[in-house]
Design a protein around this motif. Structure first.
Motif, PDB file in Angstrom:
ATOM      1  N   GLY A  34       8.872   9.197  -4.433  1.00  0.00           N
ATOM      2  CA  GLY A  34       7.704   8.640  -3.762  1.00  0.00           C
ATOM      3  C   GLY A  34       7.973   7.297  -3.123  1.00  0.00           C
ATOM      4  N   ASN A  35       8.941   6.561  -3.642  1.00  0.00           N
ATOM      5  CA  ASN A  35       9.258   5.246  -3.096  1.00  0.00           C
ATOM      6  C   ASN A  35       9.760   5.344  -1.658  1.00  0.00           C
ATOM      7  OD1 ASN A  35       9.221   2.456  -3.517  1.00  0.00           O
ATOM      8  ND2 ASN A  35      11.421   2.430  -3.878  1.00  0.00           N
ATOM      9  N   SER A  36      10.414   6.452  -1.311  1.00  0.00           N
ATOM     10  CA  SER A  36      10.909   6.613   0.058  1.00  0.00           C
ATOM     11  C   SER A  36       9.758   6.837   1.043  1.00  0.00           C
ATOM     12  CB  SER A  36      11.887   7.784   0.137  1.00  0.00           C
ATOM     13  OG  SER A  36      11.215   9.009  -0.098  1.00  0.00           O
ATOM     14  N   LEU A  37       8.581   7.175   0.550  1.00  0.00           N
ATOM     15  CA  LEU A  37       7.405   7.405   1.394  1.00  0.00           C
ATOM     16  C   LEU A  37       6.536   6.160   1.527  1.00  0.00           C
ATOM     17  CD1 LEU A  37       6.400  10.883  -0.064  1.00  0.00           C
ATOM     18  CD2 LEU A  37       7.798  10.424   1.950  1.00  0.00           C
ATOM     19  N   ARG A  38       6.967   5.055   0.936  1.00  0.00           N
ATOM     20  CA  ARG A  38       6.189   3.821   0.902  1.00  0.00           C
ATOM     21  C   ARG A  38       5.762   3.404   2.306  1.00  0.00           C
ATOM     22  NH1 ARG A  38       9.417  -0.239  -2.041  1.00  0.00           N
ATOM     23  NH2 ARG A  38      10.653  -0.018  -0.169  1.00  0.00           N
TER      24      ARG A  38
ATOM     25  N   LYS B 185      -1.906   6.515   0.834  1.00  0.00           N
ATOM     26  CA  LYS B 185      -0.814   5.682   1.332  1.00  0.00           C
ATOM     27  C   LYS B 185       0.039   5.348   0.120  1.00  0.00           C
ATOM     28  CE  LYS B 185      -0.144   2.153   4.693  1.00  0.00           C
ATOM     29  NZ  LYS B 185      -0.805   1.340   5.678  1.00  0.00           N
ATOM     30  N   PHE B 186       1.333   5.387   0.286  1.00  0.00           N
ATOM     31  CA  PHE B 186       2.222   5.097  -0.836  1.00  0.00           C
ATOM     32  C   PHE B 186       2.499   3.603  -0.898  1.00  0.00           C
ATOM     33  CE2 PHE B 186       2.780   9.580  -0.496  1.00  0.00           C
ATOM     34  CZ  PHE B 186       2.970   9.981  -1.797  1.00  0.00           C
ATOM     35  N   GLY B 187       2.275   3.033  -2.078  1.00  0.00           N
ATOM     36  CA  GLY B 187       2.484   1.604  -2.303  1.00  0.00           C
ATOM     37  C   GLY B 187       3.824   1.350  -2.968  1.00  0.00           C
ATOM     38  N   ASP B 188       3.985   0.149  -3.515  1.00  0.00           N
ATOM     39  CA  ASP B 188       5.219  -0.235  -4.195  1.00  0.00           C
ATOM     40  C   ASP B 188       5.500   0.713  -5.352  1.00  0.00           C
ATOM     41  OD1 ASP B 188       5.563  -2.352  -2.481  1.00  0.00           O
ATOM     42  OD2 ASP B 188       4.580  -3.797  -3.811  1.00  0.00           O
TER      43      ASP B 188
END
Length: 132
Positions: free
Chosen positions: A54-58, A117-120
């Motif tokens: 999921g971090n790559s979608l931030r 929306k993807f956060g930190d």
């Protein structure tokens, strides 16, 4: 000689009836269209990709729909878990819903659409919510 009774319907009444029917049909179409909108302007989420990294979608925005399984209230909103279909399989997906985003009363087993929306750290945060 007596007058014959007029059997024709008043043309003003006909025009009025047609106008009322048109307004009712138009309002019904608007309500149906409004309820069916589920963030079509946003790309659908690939749930497997989000769960893997999921971090790559931030910073990106996506839409996801699913059935509410659980809700954990917090002071700053709620954390919810939805059941989504991804490639024919059902997957659990968590979403953080801030207080300022929704005033909906979330109910278990109901379907919802989320704009997220993807956060930190790859955390999915809702920016809009609609009940389906």
């Amino acid at each position: 000689m007596g007058r014959r009774a007029s059997s024709s319907i008043n043309s003003a009444a006909i025009v009025g009836i047609i106008a009322v029917v048109a307004v009712v049909v138009g309002l019904g179409a608007l309500l149906l269209k409004k309820k069916g909108t589920t963030f079509d302007d946003v790309a659908p989420l690939l749930v497997e990709e989000a769960l893997d990294n999921g971090n790559s979608l931030r910073g990106n925005e996506y839409r996801v729909e699913g059935k509410l399984l659980a809700r954990w209230p917090r002071d700053s909103g709620a954390v919810i878990e939805i059941l989504v279909e991804d490639g024919g399989e059902q997957t659990h997906f968590p979403i953080v819903v801030p207080v300022e985003v929704s005033n909906l009363n979330f109910e278990r087993e109901q379907r919802y659409a989320f704009k997220i929306k993807f956060g930190d750290g790859g955390v999915a945060i809702a920016t809009e919510v609609k009940r389906l």
